[in-house]
Design a protein around this motif. Structure first.
Motif, mmCIF file in Angstrom:
data_model
loop_
_atom_site.group_PDB
_atom_site.id
_atom_site.type_symbol
_atom_site.label_atom_id
_atom_site.label_comp_id
_atom_site.label_asym_id
_atom_site.label_seq_id
_atom_site.Cartn_x
_atom_site.Cartn_y
_atom_site.Cartn_z
ATOM 1 N N THR A 134 96.844 82.155 41.330
ATOM 2 C CA THR A 134 95.608 81.362 41.418
ATOM 3 C C THR A 134 95.079 81.012 40.030
ATOM 4 N N PHE A 135 95.415 81.825 39.039
ATOM 5 C CA PHE A 135 94.990 81.663 37.644
ATOM 6 C C PHE A 135 93.463 81.728 37.496
ATOM 7 N N ASN A 136 92.814 82.342 38.489
ATOM 8 C CA ASN A 136 91.356 82.472 38.410
ATOM 9 C C ASN A 136 90.936 83.326 37.223
ATOM 10 N N SER A 137 91.652 84.412 36.991
ATOM 11 C CA SER A 137 91.307 85.310 35.884
ATOM 12 C C SER A 137 91.502 84.615 34.541
ATOM 13 N N HIS A 138 92.577 83.858 34.424
ATOM 14 C CA HIS A 138 92.842 83.166 33.163
ATOM 15 C C HIS A 138 91.752 82.140 32.868
ATOM 16 N N VAL A 139 91.382 81.361 33.872
ATOM 17 C CA VAL A 139 90.343 80.339 33.682
ATOM 18 C C VAL A 139 89.013 80.987 33.340
ATOM 19 N N ALA A 140 88.673 82.077 34.022
ATOM 20 C CA ALA A 140 87.417 82.766 33.747
ATOM 21 C C ALA A 140 87.387 83.286 32.312
ATOM 22 N N GLU A 141 88.529 83.769 31.836
ATOM 23 C CA GLU A 141 88.597 84.333 30.481
ATOM 24 C C GLU A 141 88.443 83.252 29.417
ATOM 25 N N VAL A 142 89.179 82.137 29.576
ATOM 26 C CA VAL A 142 89.102 81.088 28.547
ATOM 27 C C VAL A 142 87.743 80.395 28.579
ATOM 28 N N CYS A 143 87.154 80.266 29.767
ATOM 29 C CA CYS A 143 85.825 79.659 29.859
ATOM 30 C C CYS A 143 84.770 80.550 29.203
ATOM 31 N N LYS A 144 84.960 81.861 29.302
ATOM 32 C CA LYS A 144 84.032 82.793 28.656
ATOM 33 C C LYS A 144 84.102 82.643 27.140
ATOM 34 N N LYS A 145 85.322 82.490 26.600
ATOM 35 C CA LYS A 145 85.483 82.274 25.154
ATOM 36 C C LYS A 145 84.814 80.970 24.729
ATOM 37 N N ALA A 146 85.033 79.929 25.530
ATOM 38 C CA ALA A 146 84.463 78.619 25.203
ATOM 39 C C ALA A 146 82.939 78.648 25.255
ATOM 40 N N LEU A 147 82.388 79.346 26.230
ATOM 41 C CA LEU A 147 80.926 79.426 26.350
ATOM 42 C C LEU A 147 80.310 80.188 25.185
ATOM 43 N N ASN A 148 81.014 81.168 24.661
ATOM 44 C CA ASN A 148 80.501 81.910 23.497
ATOM 45 C C ASN A 148 80.384 80.986 22.285
ATOM 46 N N ILE A 149 81.356 80.084 22.127
ATOM 47 C CA ILE A 149 81.296 79.111 21.038
ATOM 48 C C ILE A 149 80.136 78.146 21.271
#
Length: 430
Positions: free
Chosen positions: A24-39
């Motif tokens: 599903t790649f849900n975990s991967h998307v959640a992780e990269v979106c978290k990095k992007a939101l921090n920026i």
């Protein structure tokens, strides 16, 4: 194993890509979106509506950091972006950046912000990147470009060893006297075919004349792995082993050189009249990239038109494809964004969010002070409207706004008119 139970893992991380047991790649998307939101959180401190980083600086940060973080390994998980849950994660990240790019209020819809920022939705960009990756590898099962095979670069294993590279250069010929003295695909093909002919000839001295400097530079550069350039270099190497001398000449195009003008004339005649199978059917990656981008824009346009938001923006830009070509030519600022979204210091908007008691315009208590009314109907600004119509030779109306925006001759005058009225209204409603 060794008396220790080995537990089944539902996720595994390979080269930065998190793969779950159901793909599903849900975990991967959640992780990269978290990095992007921090920026984004760090950026938001230095980029406000009326002050802060210039939009082009924000665009650079977005394209250089945000997109690469989110689009990493896009070809592996691109199919997951078709799910609404994944799209919501991506939209949450992109919405903030699009609003910062356009200096828009937080209430502005994603559709409006993306269109005025001139950036594609992230899920479409990810699918686009995956399609281009497959096309470059020659593994696209659907061949979305709709043409023949894609022109793939030559594999390193099929190129000569660097120690075997022959020295190649070309001579510049800029006038007829120099030509007589020495008596990026179609040009490459022509040069490549010329080298094939030379291999079959008995003479020992040859000259290849071309007005395409880029084609010649591609051939003499051993680092380029274009298939036609690689074959041409291989043929030239064989010619050298046969003790044949081959010189490459660049001649200036459309400079009155007799041979060059004759070649151009014959090429045009052949293109118009010759009915035969093409000599070379592989389409360049640049064409495939352009075709994929057009497909991406078509999908974005479908979403934009069918969406229920961005009603004010659609007055100026009813078509996302036309807007994509135009909006980068406009210097977007916070006032212009308020005009093109309707989210700003106007009575209708302020009343909607309980910041003003009445949405009425000063011209009539029964008339709502909205962007279409202010720009095209309000009698308070009738003289400014009449003056612009006479000077630019256009009729200002909501139906005609899209044509005025697309007309580069009157676009700037119209935008200045919009900004002038908006500044007056915003100042009055403070």
């Amino acid at each position: 194993m060794g008396g220790v139970d080995i537990e089944f893992s539902k996720e595994i991380k390979i080269l930065g890509l998190t793969i779950d047991d159901k793909l599903t790649f849900n975990s991967h998307v959640a992780e990269v979106c978290k990095k992007a939101l921090n920026i984004y959180k760090q950026l938001s401190r230095a980029a406000k509506v009326s002050w802060g980083l210039h939009p082009e600086v924000i665009r650079l940060i977005y394209t250089a950091t945000e997109e690469p973080i989110i689009m990493y390994a896009a070809s592996a998980w691109a199919p997951a972006t078709k799910k609404l849950g994944i799209q919501k994660h991506l939209n949450a990240v992109q919405r903030g950046f699009a609003q910062k790019l356009t200096k828009a209020y937080r209430t502005v819809s994603l559709n409006s912000a993306l269109l005025l920022a001139g950036i594609l939705p992230l899920d479409i960009r990810i699918q686009e990147a995956a399609a281009l990756y497959e096309a470059r590898r020659g593994t696209d099962p659907e061949q979305s470009h709709g043409e023949g095979d894609v022109e793939l670069v030559t594999a390193y294993a099929e190129t000569p060893h660097p120690a075997e590279h022959m020295e190649l250069e070309f001579i510049n010929l800029v006038d007829q006297q120099q030509v007589e003295a020495h008596n990026c695909q179609a040009e490459l093909l022509a040069i490549c075919k010329a080298t094939r002919v030379i291999l079959d000839r008995q003479e020992t001295s040859f000259g290849i004349f071309s007005d395409s400097r880029s084609a010649l530079e591609t051939i003499v550069n051993h680092n380029t792995r274009h298939p036609l350039a690689t074959e041409a270099r291989s043929n030239l190497s064989c010619c050298k082993s046969q003790n044949k001398t081959v010189n490459l000449f660049w001649i200036k195009a459309h400079a009155g050189l007799e041979g060059n003008e004759a070649a151009d004339k014959l090429a045009k005649e052949a293109a118009k009249t010759l009915k035969r199978k093409p000599h070379y059917e592989q389409c360049p990656v640049s064409f495939v990239k352009q075709k994929i981008r057009m497909d991406s824009l078509a999908e974005w346009n479908r979403r934009y038109k069918s969406g229920t938001t961005a009603s004010i923006t659609k007055i100026f830009f009813p078509d996302a494809i036309d807007a994509y070509r135009t909006v980068r030519k406009i210097e977007i600022n916070n006032v212009l964004t308020q005009v093109m979204t309707g989210h700003g210091g106007f009575s209708e908007y302020l009343n909607r969010f309980k910041c003003k008691e009445s949405p009425s315009c000063t011209c009539d208590p029964q008339q709502v002070e909205s962007i279409p009314h202010l720009l095209f109907d309000c009698p308070v600004y009738g003289f400014s409207r009449y003056e612009l119509e006479q000077r630019a030779g256009v009729t200002l109306s909501a139906e005609n706004a899209k044509h005025i925006i697309m007309n580069k001759e009157v676009r700037q005058a119209f935008l200045e008119y919009c900004i002038n009225i908006a500044n007056k209204v915003i100042a009055r409603n403070k």
